[in-house]
Scaffold this motif. Structure first.
Motif, PDB file in Angstrom:
ATOM      1  N   UNK A  50       0.839  -1.178   0.000  1.00 30.88           N
ATOM      2  CA  UNK A  50       0.000   0.000   0.000  1.00 30.88           C
ATOM      3  C   UNK A  50       0.880   1.237   0.000  1.00 30.88           C
ATOM      4  N   UNK A  51       0.287   2.360   0.331  1.00 28.55           N
ATOM      5  CA  UNK A  51       1.076   3.580   0.464  1.00 28.55           C
ATOM      6  C   UNK A  51       1.615   3.678   1.880  1.00 28.55           C
ATOM      7  N   UNK A  52       2.944   3.929   2.044  1.00 23.86           N
ATOM      8  CA  UNK A  52       3.464   4.085   3.405  1.00 23.86           C
ATOM      9  C   UNK A  52       2.676   5.143   4.166  1.00 23.86           C
ATOM     10  N   UNK A  53       2.247   4.794   5.360  1.00 28.43           N
ATOM     11  CA  UNK A  53       1.459   5.715   6.162  1.00 28.43           C
ATOM     12  C   UNK A  53      -0.012   5.721   5.811  1.00 28.43           C
ATOM     13  N   UNK A  54      -0.413   4.962   4.787  1.00 30.67           N
ATOM     14  CA  UNK A  54      -1.801   4.953   4.352  1.00 30.67           C
ATOM     15  C   UNK A  54      -2.531   3.698   4.777  1.00 30.67           C
ATOM     16  N   UNK A  55      -3.626   3.422   4.074  1.00 29.58           N
ATOM     17  CA  UNK A  55      -4.430   2.243   4.376  1.00 29.58           C
ATOM     18  C   UNK A  55      -3.679   0.968   3.999  1.00 29.58           C
ATOM     19  N   UNK A  56      -3.925  -0.125   4.717  1.00 34.17           N
ATOM     20  CA  UNK A  56      -3.318  -1.404   4.320  1.00 34.17           C
ATOM     21  C   UNK A  56      -3.754  -1.797   2.917  1.00 34.17           C
ATOM     22  N   UNK A  57      -2.920  -2.537   2.191  1.00 36.21           N
ATOM     23  CA  UNK A  57      -3.289  -2.958   0.844  1.00 36.21           C
ATOM     24  C   UNK A  57      -4.423  -3.978   0.871  1.00 36.21           C
ATOM     25  N   UNK A  58      -5.181  -4.011  -0.226  1.00 31.77           N
ATOM     26  CA  UNK A  58      -6.217  -5.028  -0.373  1.00 31.77           C
ATOM     27  C   UNK A  58      -5.567  -6.398  -0.502  1.00 31.77           C
ATOM     28  N   UNK A  59      -6.192  -7.403   0.097  1.00 28.71           N
ATOM     29  CA  UNK A  59      -5.705  -8.773   0.006  1.00 28.71           C
ATOM     30  C   UNK A  59      -6.514  -9.522  -1.046  1.00 28.71           C
ATOM     31  N   UNK A 111     -11.175  -8.026  -4.117  1.00 26.74           N
ATOM     32  CA  UNK A 111     -12.570  -7.660  -3.860  1.00 26.74           C
ATOM     33  C   UNK A 111     -13.025  -6.558  -4.817  1.00 26.74           C
ATOM     34  N   UNK A 112     -14.297  -6.605  -5.179  1.00 30.40           N
ATOM     35  CA  UNK A 112     -14.829  -5.624  -6.113  1.00 30.40           C
ATOM     36  C   UNK A 112     -14.642  -4.216  -5.560  1.00 30.40           C
ATOM     37  N   UNK A 113     -14.105  -3.351  -6.422  1.00 29.18           N
ATOM     38  CA  UNK A 113     -13.898  -1.961  -6.040  1.00 29.18           C
ATOM     39  C   UNK A 113     -12.595  -1.689  -5.314  1.00 29.18           C
ATOM     40  N   UNK A 114     -11.836  -2.720  -5.005  1.00 34.31           N
ATOM     41  CA  UNK A 114     -10.580  -2.525  -4.269  1.00 34.31           C
ATOM     42  C   UNK A 114      -9.519  -1.910  -5.170  1.00 34.31           C
ATOM     43  N   UNK A 115      -8.663  -1.107  -4.581  1.00 35.14           N
ATOM     44  CA  UNK A 115      -7.486  -0.594  -5.291  1.00 35.14           C
ATOM     45  C   UNK A 115      -6.466  -1.725  -5.363  1.00 35.14           C
ATOM     46  N   UNK A 116      -6.074  -2.109  -6.575  1.00 35.94           N
ATOM     47  CA  UNK A 116      -5.133  -3.216  -6.741  1.00 35.94           C
ATOM     48  C   UNK A 116      -3.733  -2.745  -6.347  1.00 35.94           C
TER      49      UNK A 116
END
Length: 279
Positions: free
Chosen positions: A62-71, A82-87
């Motif tokens: 993900x982005x350092x300091x940001x939201x965790x990446x989608x799994x 998941x649908x709509x997730x940022x890859x």
């Protein structure tokens, strides 16, 4: 996702791989160009690694300091988010160390250049979260071999270290490692029958006929059964593989060769024009 109690959710994919969200615990500079990130702790409950040499995990950034990446889920179709997730950006890395008692996982990053994974490693701070899937792979170090030849550049150094740590009792190994200069040399396991040869590339990019290639060609060839493992820049690996197959006579079961990156290309550009597994 992170829970209120600080633990981190895991997810099992359709292919049987388990995925994790693991916080960065600390970063340790091993050399000017090699950075070790230690992640995990309680978030890696159920993770099983460190049982074989050259195990790999897929990391999701993900982005350092940001939201965790989608799994993602991982299946015969590949990765499904998941649908709509940022890859997220994803790359495979060697498991350098996993401590089953503490749940700590070490991943070593080459941090010269401008790769997205290297930038994440440099910018991340404790608490930033990596996605992890795996482990997978593992290299079989046959006790039948009279010599294990391990050759690679700094991108292959973590895998080479795990193989030297897991040599069968009484086995002989010779490792040839190409790095930029003497500051990039690391302390590697060297028991009886193990030798390590460092070769220096100097400033500038990789070129044809690298110091690694020359060292492999010039190696006095031993008698008996040789098993070779080669990894690093794809063009250099391809030429070393050809030499070992055509001039040294190694068969398919005696040689493992893997391109980890391609000079002058991002991984996305490289994968778009050729299969990294087809060396």
């Amino acid at each position: 996702m992170a829970r209120a109690d600080g633990s981190v959710r895991t997810r099992r994919s359709a292919a049987g791989f388990q995925t994790y969200l693991a916080p960065l615990l600390r970063a340790t500079a091993l050399t000017p160009r090699m950075l070790r990130l230690t992640v995990g702790g309680g978030s890696l409950r159920g993770f099983r690694a460190g049982l074989a040499a050259d195990e790999r995990v897929k990391l999701f950034f993900g982005e350092p300091g940001g939201e965790p990446p989608a799994l993602p889920e991982i299946g015969p179709w590949g990765l499904r988010y998941p649908e709509g997730a940022v890859v997220p950006h994803a790359r495979s890395y060697t498991v350098r160390r996993f401590d089953t008692d503490t749940g700590e996982l070490d991943i070593d990053f080459v941090v010269h250049g401008d790769g997205r994974a290297a930038r994440w490693a440099l910018d991340a701070r404790p608490g930033d979260v990596l996605g992890i899937a795996g482990p997978s792979g593992g290299h079989d170090l046959s006790p039948q071999a009279d010599l294990h030849l391990l050759a690679g550049d700094e991108s292959a150094l973590p895998a080479i270290a795990t193989m030297l740590e897991r040599l069968p009792e009484g086995a002989r190994a010779h490792a040839i490692v190409e790095v930029a200069d003497a500051d990039e040399e690391q302390q590697l396991p060297q028991g009886p029958g193990v030798s390590v040869q460092w070769v220096h590339r100097g400033p500038g990019p990789h070129a044809q006929d690298t110091p690694l290639e020359r060292a492999v060609r010039e190696l006095p060839w031993p008698g008996g059964l040789v098993h070779a493992w080669v990894a690093g820049e794809a063009g250099s690996v391809r030429r070393i593989r050809r030499h070992l197959r055509e001039e040294r006579g190694l068969g398919r079961t005696e040689l493992t060769a893997s391109g980890y990156w391609r000079q002058g290309m991002t991984v996305e550009q490289w994968v778009a024009v050729e299969d990294p597994n087809e060396l």
